[in-house]
Design a protein around this motif. Sequence first.
Motif, PDB file in Angstrom:
ATOM      1  N   PRO A 252       0.940  -1.102  -0.066  1.00 20.36           N
ATOM      2  CA  PRO A 252       0.132  -0.017   0.219  1.00 20.36           C
ATOM      3  C   PRO A 252       0.874   1.270  -0.140  1.00 20.36           C
ATOM      4  CG  PRO A 252      -0.862  -1.394   1.504  1.00 20.36           C
ATOM      5  CD  PRO A 252       0.316  -2.075   0.961  1.00 20.36           C
ATOM      6  N   TYR A 256       0.714   4.165  -2.698  1.00 21.31           N
ATOM      7  CA  TYR A 256       0.348   5.423  -2.412  1.00 21.31           C
ATOM      8  C   TYR A 256       1.290   6.338  -3.146  1.00 21.31           C
ATOM      9  CZ  TYR A 256      -0.521   9.879   0.501  1.00 21.31           C
ATOM     10  OH  TYR A 256      -0.810  10.751   0.790  1.00 21.31           O
ATOM     11  N   GLN A 257       2.743   5.931  -2.820  1.00 19.89           N
ATOM     12  CA  GLN A 257       3.692   6.621  -3.364  1.00 19.89           C
ATOM     13  C   GLN A 257       3.720   6.966  -5.047  1.00 19.89           C
ATOM     14  OE1 GLN A 257       5.962   8.566  -1.865  1.00 19.89           O
ATOM     15  NE2 GLN A 257       5.144   7.917   0.136  1.00 19.89           N
ATOM     16  N   TRP A 259       0.859   7.097  -6.799  1.00 21.41           N
ATOM     17  CA  TRP A 259      -0.035   8.055  -7.078  1.00 21.41           C
ATOM     18  C   TRP A 259       0.540   9.423  -6.805  1.00 21.41           C
ATOM     19  CZ3 TRP A 259      -3.041   6.604 -10.932  1.00 21.41           C
ATOM     20  CH2 TRP A 259      -3.520   5.220 -10.969  1.00 21.41           C
ATOM     21  N   LYS A 300      -2.167  14.369  -3.793  1.00 20.54           N
ATOM     22  CA  LYS A 300      -2.768  13.539  -2.558  1.00 20.54           C
ATOM     23  C   LYS A 300      -4.211  12.920  -2.570  1.00 20.54           C
ATOM     24  CE  LYS A 300       0.571  15.811   0.478  1.00 20.54           C
ATOM     25  NZ  LYS A 300       0.984  17.032   1.163  1.00 20.54           N
ATOM     26  N   ALA A 303      -4.277   9.860  -4.352  1.00 21.75           N
ATOM     27  CA  ALA A 303      -3.606   8.720  -3.573  1.00 21.75           C
ATOM     28  C   ALA A 303      -4.294   8.272  -2.680  1.00 21.75           C
ATOM     29  CB  ALA A 303      -2.088   9.356  -3.397  1.00 21.75           C
ATOM     30  N   ALA A 304      -5.107   9.297  -1.982  1.00 14.90           N
ATOM     31  CA  ALA A 304      -5.704   8.692  -0.881  1.00 14.90           C
ATOM     32  C   ALA A 304      -6.965   7.878  -1.297  1.00 14.90           C
ATOM     33  CB  ALA A 304      -6.187  10.105  -0.193  1.00 14.90           C
ATOM     34  N   THR A 307      -5.852   4.536  -2.741  1.00 14.56           N
ATOM     35  CA  THR A 307      -5.388   3.511  -1.617  1.00 14.56           C
ATOM     36  C   THR A 307      -6.395   3.113  -0.608  1.00 14.56           C
ATOM     37  OG1 THR A 307      -3.372   4.909  -1.420  1.00 14.56           O
ATOM     38  CG2 THR A 307      -3.422   3.379   0.252  1.00 14.56           C
ATOM     39  N   TYR A 316      -4.344   3.158   4.489  1.00 10.59           N
ATOM     40  CA  TYR A 316      -4.182   4.634   4.266  1.00 10.59           C
ATOM     41  C   TYR A 316      -3.525   5.340   5.386  1.00 10.59           C
ATOM     42  CZ  TYR A 316      -5.122   9.481   3.210  1.00 10.59           C
ATOM     43  OH  TYR A 316      -5.064  10.834   3.099  1.00 10.59           O
ATOM     44  N   VAL A 319      -0.166   4.267   5.845  1.00 10.28           N
ATOM     45  CA  VAL A 319       0.757   4.736   4.776  1.00 10.28           C
ATOM     46  C   VAL A 319       1.056   6.268   5.162  1.00 10.28           C
ATOM     47  CG1 VAL A 319       0.693   5.693   2.481  1.00 10.28           C
ATOM     48  CG2 VAL A 319       0.048   3.440   2.771  1.00 10.28           C
ATOM     49  N   SER A 323       4.886   7.468   5.928  1.00 13.47           N
ATOM     50  CA  SER A 323       5.588   8.584   5.165  1.00 13.47           C
ATOM     51  C   SER A 323       6.158   9.606   6.126  1.00 13.47           C
ATOM     52  CB  SER A 323       4.648   9.481   4.203  1.00 13.47           C
ATOM     53  OG  SER A 323       3.869   8.441   3.561  1.00 13.47           O
TER      54      SER A 323
END
Length: 433
Positions: A252, A256-257, A259, A300, A303-304, A307, A316, A319, A323
């Motif tokens: 995940p 996420y990264q 996107w 963001k 990605a959110a 995810t 999420y 993640v 980060s």
Amino acid sequence: MRTDFIEELRWRGMLHDMMPGTDEQLNKEMTAGYIGFDPTAASLHIGNLATIMLLVHLQKAGHKPIALVGGATGMIGDPSFKASERSFLDEDTLRINQEGIRKQLEQFLDFDCGENSAEMVNNYDWFKEIGFLQFLREAGKYLSVNYMMSKDSVKKRLETGISFTEFSYQLLQGYDFYHLYKHKNVRLQMGGSDQWGNITTGTEIIRRKEGDEEGYFKAYALTTPLVTKSDGSKFGKSEGGNIWLDPARTSPFEFYQFWLNQSDEDSPRYLRVFSLKSKEEIEALESSHAAEPHLRIMQKALAAELTIRIHSERDYQMVLKASDVLFGKATLEMLQSIALDEFDTIFNGVPQTEISRADWDSCLNLLDLISTVTKSEIYPSKGEARRALQQNAVSINKVKVSSPEQSLADFQLLQDRFILVSKGKKNHLIKVI
Ligand SMILES: N[C@@H](Cc1ccc(O)cc1)C(=O)O
């Protein structure tokens, strides 16, 4: 209530090609439409996600989506726009792949919502009953080889070579459409733009076998553009290869990264294709983004949403924590709040070393620890390790080491077993076992 599916695809930039009459058919009645996925791997990847979104929007617009797993077609291999003949997958692999893909497809659609509930089918279920002679009589007879050769999807291969087996693929996919039309009243087949040839082979078989009614076709075709990147590189890949939907293949965090790292140029298109946000919501994101591009508001949001949809809300949150931990902001308190079962997920991809408890207990020298254990990722040599320690550049559990002589006893293990050594953005996790 049905809404305008085609209009939705249009503003999202998801409509590539469509047979005349497709929109009339959809406006006329609740329509069943299908997309097929061959089990070439045990997981779908984000390249498949754009076509899955066609099924999602079809259902949201009040029509019936059918996802087909290609148990039979996967045994052959689609030659469309492929440069060369591929080798067969063995049957065990195919079985595992089919099961993996079936489970993933299930996540996206609603299988229990009344008359437009989604359905899942596997073309092996009908092909296993059909003998070769029967197939030649029921399918092959309706199309000329000349017609089959005229498809763009196989043109190149007719110059370089194609087996009879792969050349027959379009007939199998065409027959699927006919079968689903007959048994489930499926009127529409969709897919990526590379599938136009195979899909229209299906509409052609249906037309030849069933005729058309006063110029109205019985079956229709629609494709979506292949997702591209503005810099010309291939969409959906990272250095590690495909971005998979299976968290065991693409974590995940990596997902996420991926996107988050999309460009400002590409993100508006990706929001339209992959997110379920409305036009107004997307336009609002675009204008907030334009005001403060460095905040990466579009990336963001994308990605959110993805995810959470592909993985989960909990992933999420994890993640976001990861980060912070990996890219700076974390504090000792944050590290201490990570539960034991979250460590694997959060530190997935961070170099790790295990040392024994005895070694840990007897290891009193900070310099030894960081220079031997975290070598290569953080310090190429003991000399550099010493220098970094002297310059206070090293943190342990996000607390700066104040001098090279500091005792290891000053640092508590996280969850009684982990220690995080960092220098700038470089991290190394030591696990005491
Ligand atoms: N040929 C499609 C998969 C597919 C298989 C069978 C079908 O009936 C439809 C589509 C692909 O490779 O993506």
